[in-house]
Write an enzyme that holds these catalytic residues in place. Structure first.
Site, mmCIF file in Angstrom:
data_model
loop_
_atom_site.group_PDB
_atom_site.id
_atom_site.type_symbol
_atom_site.label_atom_id
_atom_site.label_comp_id
_atom_site.label_asym_id
_atom_site.label_seq_id
_atom_site.Cartn_x
_atom_site.Cartn_y
_atom_site.Cartn_z
ATOM 1 N N LYS A 33 0.798 -1.393 0.150
ATOM 2 C CA LYS A 33 -0.136 0.006 0.003
ATOM 3 C C LYS A 33 0.827 1.220 0.124
ATOM 4 C CE LYS A 33 -1.830 1.056 4.042
ATOM 5 N NZ LYS A 33 -1.040 2.204 4.532
ATOM 6 N N ASP A 225 -4.715 8.006 2.952
ATOM 7 C CA ASP A 225 -4.150 6.686 3.384
ATOM 8 C C ASP A 225 -5.147 6.225 4.594
ATOM 9 O OD1 ASP A 225 -2.791 4.460 3.886
ATOM 10 O OD2 ASP A 225 -1.048 5.213 5.009
ATOM 11 N N GLU A 226 -5.174 5.038 4.767
ATOM 12 C CA GLU A 226 -6.030 4.310 5.754
ATOM 13 C C GLU A 226 -7.609 5.004 5.921
ATOM 14 O OE1 GLU A 226 -5.042 1.526 6.730
ATOM 15 O OE2 GLU A 226 -2.865 1.994 7.452
ATOM 16 N N ARG A 614 -0.267 -9.422 10.715
ATOM 17 C CA ARG A 614 1.069 -8.821 11.191
ATOM 18 C C ARG A 614 2.257 -9.632 10.996
ATOM 19 N NH1 ARG A 614 -0.491 -4.784 9.670
ATOM 20 N NH2 ARG A 614 -2.088 -5.802 9.285
#
Length: 784
Positions: A33, A225-226, A614
């Site tokens: 990303k 972003d996000e 993660r």
């Protein structure tokens, strides 16, 4: 083809090469990303877009800095520094500095951090003669914060029937009045809190058409972003800024929307295609981070959520090891298992400490892990602890700096008016605040005119000296840089001298912290890396804004060779070779407070998805049969999420099994009143779960003893101390001596260990077996 395009896959290229018009990039976990976002910005600039016309908004300073550095490397020129890249709060604060007077604020307004804001709330509660144990400042502040993030001002709050009814049901009918008084107090102090940086910027654009036009023309290309983490205030600001050109690029992953408690709403990303015409949608589904096993498990888990954008992540990485499912008897055993496994992995597979992360649902879970890591002498960093800038001595000096930049900052003034002690007591401070509130003027104005107030001679003299000192500091602002001012303040106020003279361990640490603060200011002043835009601003006010907007993550060294401990919320956006996910127990994860509606349960599942994704190479998932909660040893059942893990990818050699029944949830939609905006509108007002997952737990007195997990702690045989029991001096205690303990009884010292200032004796008790006793705390009577 440009060199920077060559390393991209087809979907990534598609996202980067699109220039004009709205685009939504659905970026799965580990799909590159940040690389796509930075390369897209670089491509815009290489295609002739002026860097001054690009706005990129992130959620962490770390992400913003990384993006700017990557763009600079791609283009190899200085244009990257002209980009407006930063967090929502930092970029909006920067613009508000130049526009604040339109809203009635001084350009040098103070930014209150959360502690400052809660302090103001508490002061307002007390002044309204309300009980701050009933109107807890933390609860009230969170309510006010939620209102601001939903763009609900004090007036709308007070007039919204549903919000008022909700406060009445919570037996807190005065929250609306507190909110109104809090806003007025901050305004009088020339201060904005974090939420104001969003709300006031929205008001600026909404109420001043010339401002809106200026920034619409300036920011022709907007990238967020996000995007799944945006709240209603951020969403509305983006709609206003992007309305002219509609060159809005949002990047996000609905499967990682986990911040509803901060006001974030997943609906922002789910409805993006409805907000703009001809939206281009690009899905980044190739994962570059995790093994095939980890990714397949993550896909299976998140597939249980109903409300999501369909996508299936895949990877060309190796298959990898199975995920280890670990069951322990207690949370302490869980901590010990994790520490032992980290040590084993380091020896067997040559991992470094930095390769490991321990993730948990709540901060309180860190204790067992910390204790076990300390016993094994494994260095660790805990995220979410006290930030450097939250330490008292640091906040004291920073309060002086805040006050000389903005004398109306009442929170800073109250903090240091009598520190170091100068004879201005609580009575004087309370009287000054009372007069200021009565006249609706800043407390500083009262002190400047102290001779008119009627303070007694000694107090008046102390106040006048204090005012003269602060004014002398303020006069330096236009002549000397931030470090020179801060150094002078630390010296002249005797703060540094007072801390230097305290030779206790804590005193030395406090002195070092203040020196570190001064060092950070000097480094900031001298560093060219802080050139952030058209004008290089090295003023003290600019420095204070920068540190106020720092996040906990920004203060930690990510490359330090330590095991990282953090909550799952803090881990989003990070990756580690080895991940331990602790506490997968029903009521803890998913949280017992977050399983009443389908939306809440799905967010908990997204949290679990974030945990899994993660991990790059290895993943351990653990749960404990028993865990202490509120001083009681509680029996736990495994999390419902464990039954959603595909069996073929699990190594259950450390765990037991068990199945659960699944159930569905109802769902209803709603409008968008102030009440609904504050209470989430991602799926409207959800129905309660139709039925609980699995059977309810049996009542305590109905559970046969043989069905209960055995306590990991053997029952202590209580000992009644001897009538002549008197604790002995144990400073010279040695192995082989007989002792008596008040609780455990008689025993023999087997060995002595630990540091000289914290000795530990291993004692084999006649009735209670072998135990380690910390001699600084235990009372032992030496018998021989």
């Amino acid at each position: 083809m440009q060199d920077y395009i060559k390393g991209l896959n087809e979907r990534q290229k598609e996202a980067v090469l699109h220039i004009n018009g709205p685009i939504m990039i659905v970026a799965g976990a580990g799909s590159g990303k940040t690389k796509v976002l930075t390369t897209r910005i670089a491509h815009l600039m290489a295609s002739g877009v002026d860097s001054f016309n690009i706005l990129a908004l992130t959620f962490t300073n770390k992400a913003a800095k990384e993006m700017k550095e990557r763009i600079g490397k791609i283009l190899g020129n200085g244009e990257a520094r002209n980009l407006y890249i930063g967090t929502f709060h930092s970029v909006f604060a920067r613009i508000l500095r130049t526009e604040a007077t339109r809203l009635g604020y001084p350009s040098n307004f103070t930014i209150y951090d959360t502690d400052d804001a809660k302090s103001v709330v508490k002061a307002v509660i007390n002044e309204m003669n309300l009980d701050d144990k009933h109107y807890k400042p933390n609860v009230v502040y969170n309510r006010i914060s939620a209102a601001k993030n939903a763009l609900v001002g004090p007036g709308e709050y007070a007039n919204d029937y549903h919000l008022q009814q909700e406060d009445m049901r919570g037996n807190k009918p005065a929250i609306g009045q507190i909110y109104d008084a809090y806003v007025k107090r901050c305004f009088k102090n020339g201060a904005m809190d974090f939420d104001d940086l969003l709300l006031k910027f929205y008001e600026l654009l909404k109420n001043f058409p010339d401002c809106l036009s200026r920034y619409q023309h300036k920011f022709k290309y907007i990238l967020i972003d996000e995007y799944q983490d945006t709240n209603p205030a951020q969403y509305e600001v983006i709609k206003l800024l992007g309305a002219m050109h509609e060159n809005v690029c949002v990047v996000g992953d609905d499967a990682q929307s986990i911040y509803s408690f901060r006001g974030a709403t997943i609906e922002n990303i789910l409805q993006f295609q409805k907000d703009y015409d001809n939206v281009k949608v690009v899905k980044l589904e190739q994962n570059y981070r995790s093994t095939q096993t980890i990714l397949k498990v993550a896909n299976d888990v998140i597939a249980n959520n109903k409300g999501q954008i369909e996508k299936t992540l895949f990877t060309e990485n190796s298959e990898g090891e199975k995920i280890k499912l670990v069951r322990t008897m207690s949370d302490n055993e869980e901590g010990k298992y994790v520490a032992d496994t980290i040590q084993e992995q380091k020896l067997r597979n040559h991992f470094n400490n930095r390769d490991f992360a321990i993730l948990y649902r709540t901060n309180a879970q860190s204790r067992a892990f910390e204790e076990s890591l300390r016993r094994m002498a494994i260095p660790y960093t805990i995220y979410g602890g006290m930030s450097f800038y939250q330490r008292k001595e640091v906040k004291d000096l920073v309060a002086y700096l805040r006050l000389i930049v903005n004398p109306n900052d009442e929170e800073a003034l109250k903090r240091i008016i009598n520190y170091p002690a100068r004879g201005i007591g609580k009575t004087t401070i309370d009287k000054s605040i009372l007069l200021a509130n009565h006249a609706n003027i800043p407390m500083w104005d009262v002190l400047e005119n102290a001779e008119k107030v009627g303070f007694r001679a000694g107090t008046l003299s102390a106040i006048e000296e204090f005012v003269i000192m602060i004014k002398s500091f303020s006069s330096m602002l236009g002549k000397q840089n931030a470090y020179e001012v801060a150094f002078h303040v630390g010296k002249q106020t005797n703060i540094v001298k007072e801390l230097f003279n305290d030779k206790s361990t804590e005193g030395v640490q406090r002195y070092e912290n203040v020196q570190e603060l001064l060092n950070s200011i000097k480094e900031w002043v001298e560093s060219p890396d802080n050139e952030d835009g058209e004008v290089v601003d090295k003023s003290l006010g600019s420095y204070l804004q920068q540190i106020t907007l720092l996040t906990d993550t920004d203060n930690k060294d990510p490359d330090a060779d330590t095991v990282k401990l953090m909550t799952i919320h803090a881990a989003k956006g990070l990756e580690f070779s080895c991940v331990f996910a602790g506490g997968l127990e029903e009521g803890l994860f998913p949280s017992g407070m977050s399983i009443n509606t389908r939306e809440e349960l799905e967010e908990e599942r997204r949290l679990f998805y974030v945990v899994i994704t993660r991990a790059k190479q290895r993943l351990w998932i653990s749960y404990a049969n028993t865990r202490y909660k509120f001083g009681q040893l509680v029996q736990n059942e495994p999390s419902r999420f464990l039954e959603e893990l595909p069996e073929q990818y699990l190594d259950r050699s450390f765990a037991g099994g068990g199945t659960r029944n699944q159930s569905g949830f109802g769902n209803s939609s709603s409008g968008l009143s102030a009440y609904q905006r504050m209470n989430g509108n991602s799926f409207g007002s959800a129905n309660q779960a139709e039925k609980r997952y699995g059977p309810p737990p049996a009542k305590k007195d109905e559970t046969p003893s043989y069905m209960k997990p055995q306590s990991p702690y053997p029952k202590v045989v209580e000992h009644k101390p001897s009538t002549d029991f008197v604790a002995s001096d144990t400073s010279a205690l040695q192995a082989g001596q007989r002792v008596e303990h008040q609780k455990f009884g008689f025993g023999e010292v087997m060995k002595m260990e630990g540091a000289s200032h914290n000795p530990i004796a291993t004692v084999k008790f006649d009735q209670n077996g072998e135990k380690k006793i910390m001699l600084n705390y235990a009372k032992l009577r030496i018998l021989s």
